[in-house]
Structure formats: structure tokens, C-alpha cells
Design a protein around this motif. Sequence first.
Motif, short mmCIF file in Angstrom:
data_model
loop_
_atom_site.label_atom_id
_atom_site.label_comp_id
_atom_site.label_asym_id
_atom_site.label_seq_id
_atom_site.Cartn_x
_atom_site.Cartn_y
_atom_site.Cartn_z
N GLU A 131 -11.74 -24.50 7.06
CA GLU A 131 -10.98 -23.63 7.96
C GLU A 131 -11.83 -23.38 9.21
OE1 GLU A 131 -7.89 -22.50 7.51
OE2 GLU A 131 -7.73 -23.51 5.57
N CYS A 132 -11.17 -23.33 10.35
CA CYS A 132 -11.89 -23.11 11.62
C CYS A 132 -12.72 -21.82 11.57
CB CYS A 132 -10.91 -23.03 12.78
SG CYS A 132 -10.08 -24.57 13.12
N GLY A 133 -12.14 -20.76 11.06
CA GLY A 133 -12.84 -19.47 11.01
C GLY A 133 -14.11 -19.52 10.17
N GLU A 134 -14.09 -20.31 9.12
CA GLU A 134 -15.28 -20.45 8.27
C GLU A 134 -16.39 -21.17 9.03
OE1 GLU A 134 -13.80 -22.46 4.80
OE2 GLU A 134 -12.39 -20.84 4.37
N ILE A 176 -15.00 -17.10 -2.66
CA ILE A 176 -15.87 -16.88 -1.51
C ILE A 176 -15.71 -18.07 -0.57
CG2 ILE A 176 -17.53 -15.48 -2.78
CD1 ILE A 176 -19.44 -17.90 -2.66
N ASP A 177 -15.98 -17.83 0.71
CA ASP A 177 -15.87 -18.91 1.69
C ASP A 177 -17.22 -19.48 2.10
OD1 ASP A 177 -13.07 -18.81 1.84
OD2 ASP A 177 -13.16 -17.17 3.28
N GLY A 211 -34.61 -18.07 1.60
CA GLY A 211 -35.61 -17.98 0.53
C GLY A 211 -34.92 -17.97 -0.82
N LYS A 212 -35.22 -16.95 -1.62
CA LYS A 212 -34.59 -16.84 -2.94
C LYS A 212 -33.42 -15.87 -2.96
CE LYS A 212 -38.60 -18.28 -5.45
NZ LYS A 212 -39.16 -18.37 -6.76
N LYS A 213 -33.10 -15.31 -1.81
CA LYS A 213 -31.99 -14.36 -1.70
C LYS A 213 -30.73 -15.10 -1.25
CE LYS A 213 -34.13 -10.26 -2.06
NZ LYS A 213 -33.71 -8.98 -2.45
N HIS A 214 -29.59 -14.60 -1.69
CA HIS A 214 -28.33 -15.16 -1.24
C HIS A 214 -27.26 -14.07 -1.18
CE1 HIS A 214 -27.83 -15.24 -5.60
NE2 HIS A 214 -26.54 -15.14 -5.35
N ILE A 215 -26.30 -14.28 -0.30
CA ILE A 215 -25.14 -13.40 -0.20
C ILE A 215 -23.89 -14.26 -0.04
CG2 ILE A 215 -26.37 -11.40 0.77
CD1 ILE A 215 -24.60 -12.46 3.35
N SER A 216 -22.77 -13.69 -0.43
CA SER A 216 -21.50 -14.40 -0.31
C SER A 216 -20.61 -13.70 0.71
CB SER A 216 -20.81 -14.47 -1.67
OG SER A 216 -20.65 -13.17 -2.19
N ILE A 217 -19.79 -14.51 1.39
CA ILE A 217 -18.95 -13.99 2.47
C ILE A 217 -17.53 -14.53 2.30
CG2 ILE A 217 -18.52 -14.06 4.96
CD1 ILE A 217 -21.53 -14.20 5.36
N GLN A 218 -16.57 -13.65 2.53
CA GLN A 218 -15.16 -14.04 2.60
C GLN A 218 -14.74 -13.87 4.06
OE1 GLN A 218 -13.16 -15.20 0.11
NE2 GLN A 218 -11.48 -15.42 1.53
N VAL A 219 -14.14 -14.89 4.65
CA VAL A 219 -13.74 -14.87 6.05
C VAL A 219 -12.22 -14.73 6.14
CG1 VAL A 219 -13.72 -16.16 8.23
CG2 VAL A 219 -15.68 -16.36 6.68
N LYS A 220 -11.78 -13.80 6.97
CA LYS A 220 -10.36 -13.62 7.26
C LYS A 220 -10.20 -13.75 8.76
CE LYS A 220 -9.09 -12.84 3.11
NZ LYS A 220 -8.29 -13.88 2.46
N GLU A 221 -9.35 -14.67 9.20
CA GLU A 221 -9.21 -14.93 10.63
C GLU A 221 -7.80 -14.64 11.11
OE1 GLU A 221 -9.65 -19.14 11.71
OE2 GLU A 221 -9.25 -19.61 9.62
N SER A 222 -7.69 -14.32 12.39
CA SER A 222 -6.39 -14.04 13.00
C SER A 222 -6.46 -14.27 14.50
CB SER A 222 -5.99 -12.59 12.74
OG SER A 222 -4.82 -12.25 13.46
N ARG A 223 -5.36 -14.64 15.05
CA ARG A 223 -5.24 -14.65 16.51
C ARG A 223 -5.00 -13.21 16.96
NH1 ARG A 223 0.89 -16.03 18.19
NH2 ARG A 223 0.20 -14.88 19.99
N TYR A 224 -5.03 -12.98 18.23
CA TYR A 224 -4.78 -11.66 18.79
C TYR A 224 -3.41 -11.69 19.46
CZ TYR A 224 -6.21 -7.13 20.72
OH TYR A 224 -6.33 -5.79 21.00
#
Length: 171
Positions: free
Chosen positions: A10-13, A38-39, A45-58
Motif C-alpha cells: 500500500e502506498c501509505g505503508e 500489523i503493517d 538493535g534488539k528492540k522492535h515495535i509494530s505499526i498499523q497504517v491508516k491512510e486517507s485523502r483530504y
Amino acid sequence: MPIRNLWSLECGEVITAETLLKNVKGCEVYFPLHDVGIDLLVVKGKKHISIQVKESRYYTKKVWKGTLGHSWHSLHEKKFHRDRKKVDFYVFLTYLPKFGEHRMLRFENKFIVIPTSELSKRIKDKKAGKRGSYFFCFNFEGKKAVEKRHELADYSEYVNRWDLIKQALQV
């Protein structure tokens, strides 16, 4: 059986991943091959986080609660509650048109980077729509970001907050 192109992102990702790499030095960004809730997976390093992306036009010509212009992001209620323990951050990406004297010149990317724990608090009193989704309509004026569907909730403190992700990745 329909075949889904797993290699098309996805473009937003992609835009969010590029922006992360610019703002969080020394991190790596990974995309899950299948839908796992998750996206993006961001590693340092040894740390990680997960992200969910939500995109929209204006939507520039729509008036919502007395204000011209807003985005329209949807977040499925069941998926949010199912995945909230595995998603660390939500990124709401809005493509905001920038106009010149005679025409639109380009899009500006507006990011709201919010920890899932904070979004959970803000969603607590929000009702899902008929199709089981929460809707977010952000209006941007300068550095201000106000969510129009839920009693004008102010999200300004989360605009471009890549430092929250940096803090979460501190080794």
C-alpha cells in the motif's frame, strides 16, 4: 480462487516506512508478507515495535461540523480490539493537497503518530458505525489536528511524533 499480489505494498505503508527511516536513524523497517494485523515492523538493535497504517485523502470541499476539509480514516472495531496488544503504534496518514496560485501543486503528507494505548483510551467512548468501524475525520489547520467525529478531540500533540517511536526503540 483469486490471487492476491503479495509484492504490492500500500502506498501509505511505503510512505510511512520512508518517513520512519528519515526520522528514526539506525532503524530497519520490515513488511509482513501476509496480513498479520500489523503493517510495519520497525527494528533497532534488539528492540522492535509494530505499526498499523491508516491512510486517507483530504476532502477539501466537504464541510464537516462547521469546518471545511477533513480526512476519513476507518478502523474496524473487532480488528482493533483483537490486535491492540500486538500493535504498538497507529499512524494516520493524510494526503493534504497544497495549492498554488492557479492549481494544486502537490500533496503534503500529514502524519498522526499515536501509541495504541492512547488510542484505546480515546476510542473507549467512541461508537462504531453500522459496518463495525470507528471513523476518524481529522481537520488540519497549521500545526493543529482536530478529530471531528468525536467531540472535536485534539490530536495536535501527535502530529509527526516520530520521537515517540525513537523512545520506544531505545536500546
